[in-house]
Design an enzyme around this catalytic site. Sequence first.
Site, PDB file in Angstrom:
ATOM      1  N   CYS A 173       0.828  -1.205   0.000  1.00 19.33           N
ATOM      2  CA  CYS A 173       0.000   0.000   0.000  1.00 19.33           C
ATOM      3  C   CYS A 173       0.872   1.269   0.000  1.00 19.33           C
ATOM      4  O   CYS A 173       1.521   1.568  -0.989  1.00 19.33           O
ATOM      5  CB  CYS A 173      -0.969  -0.027   1.181  1.00 19.33           C
ATOM      6  SG  CYS A 173      -2.366   1.091   0.993  1.00 19.33           S
TER       7      CYS A 173
ATOM      8  N   HIS B  60      -3.727  -5.557   1.020  1.00 17.18           N
ATOM      9  CA  HIS B  60      -3.534  -5.961   2.410  1.00 17.18           C
ATOM     10  C   HIS B  60      -4.058  -7.382   2.576  1.00 17.18           C
ATOM     11  O   HIS B  60      -5.059  -7.766   1.966  1.00 17.18           O
ATOM     12  CB  HIS B  60      -4.309  -5.035   3.357  1.00 17.18           C
ATOM     13  CG  HIS B  60      -3.799  -3.647   3.412  1.00 17.18           C
ATOM     14  ND1 HIS B  60      -2.630  -3.308   4.043  1.00 17.18           N
ATOM     15  CD2 HIS B  60      -4.310  -2.481   2.908  1.00 17.18           C
ATOM     16  CE1 HIS B  60      -2.435  -2.003   3.942  1.00 17.18           C
ATOM     17  NE2 HIS B  60      -3.435  -1.481   3.258  1.00 17.18           N
TER      18      HIS B  60
END
Length: 509
Positions: A330, A443
């Site tokens: 991310c 994630h």
Amino acid sequence: MGKKIMLQGTASNVGKSIITTGLCRIFKQDGYNVIPFKSQNMALNSFITKEGLEMGRAQVSQAEACGIDPIADMNPILLKPNGNNKSQVIVRGKVVGDMSSKEYHEYKLQLTEVLGDIFEEFEEKYDVVVMEGAGSCAEINLMERDISNMGMAEIADAPVIIIGDIDRGGVFASLAGTMLLLPDEYKKRVKGVIINKFRGRKELLDSGIKMLEDIIKVPVLGVLPYTDIKIEEEDSVTTRFKQKVNKGNIHIEVVRTPHMSNFTDFNIFETQEDVSLRYVDFGESFGDPDIVIIPGTKSTIDDLMFLRKNGLENQIKELHRRGKLIIGICGGYQMLGKVLKDPYHVENDLEEVEGIGLLDVETTFEMEKTTTQVKAILDENFHGYLENLSGKEVSGYEIHMGITKRNENSNNFVTVKQKLEQKVNYQVGSVNKECNVFGTYLHGIFDDIDFTRTILNNIRKMKNLEPIESNVKSFKEFKNQQYDKLADYLREHLDMEKIYEIMENSLRS
């Protein structure tokens, strides 16, 4: 109407989340339809539901312990600190804006009706609602507008159990002091206390427990010994960052940036017997890792500046030059690119910042947040660290403000085939030509045992070590085993008969 119980604490990190999780599991095991509820959570660890809504990770674990899918209303208010004396305020899974503490203090009174409506719906649909407070329940400066602890207990008309942590010392004083500071109407809600994280011989506590009960006029419902059950913890208050987990053949080091989010991405590594896991903190240097991970972050540009200022950026570049595997998740993925652009000043006053430059990508921060669950196929033609992964399916969830564009010297990482349970087809993530740097917005990707174990075994091969199978075949199943273990532990050390009696009496009151 369903039964209800609320776990509050004398402070943060006393064990509220884990004990709530364990009670959720016990009630499920006992045949009840159970749901967790935490009105307000301040955490950078968050999760995206099937509906694309954002919620705190602790209530995800609690939902798993209940055997139900997580929904955002289990954690209706999520505050994510930005690092600029403001927090992003998320209500019922959607961002409503950034607020200072003063602004939020004024705004939160508007949320009491929302909380009441959600709780009433849960109470009607479920046999048991297990509620969790936040921080200390005796913050007298905030009590007038409290919606996290006793204020929420009032809305729900719920009995309260207060938890104290003996490991940090002064547990009798903290429990007695907490009760002293509560107004009489709140004291009446407290039906018992729990002493958590005890090390030693319980009989040495007996006289103190008797004196405490005489002072606070409610029973001690149990003394919980210190335990190493592996349940996800709440945000940066965890002590796991100071620990070096295992002493295996493969060394993984994660940068602990100031605004690190979703460190639960790396919990899976703690289950692998050949892995040592270390978090590299402020003022520390990398050792000789096989894998370096730059994690997600709530403030990508600020955390990139942290890496730069502390010399960690140059160390990452040197480790890359030596052929180590560099991974960005991310915000970490965004940092690994050539440039980060912030034309709308979403993150910073700077409109453009040079990235670490190990991936040929550019990120532009947009006003709208991406929140989604996805299933994806890993790209073809992987080799080296990513050998034997081409074409395999992975899944995860995305939480990010930026849009990242790949350039000509960067290969695709995955092709997303399903988004929020709808068929799609688009590429996301990046891998360099040598396959020793990759970045992804997914994630939870390491929770796929096959994906993670393949990378670890590729490293073992490079070290002339035999590949091994994971002793954990499914991370989901591993977590279920831990929930059962936690339930057994609580049954052994808590007076569950008394806790059931407390809930039954609250129905008749």
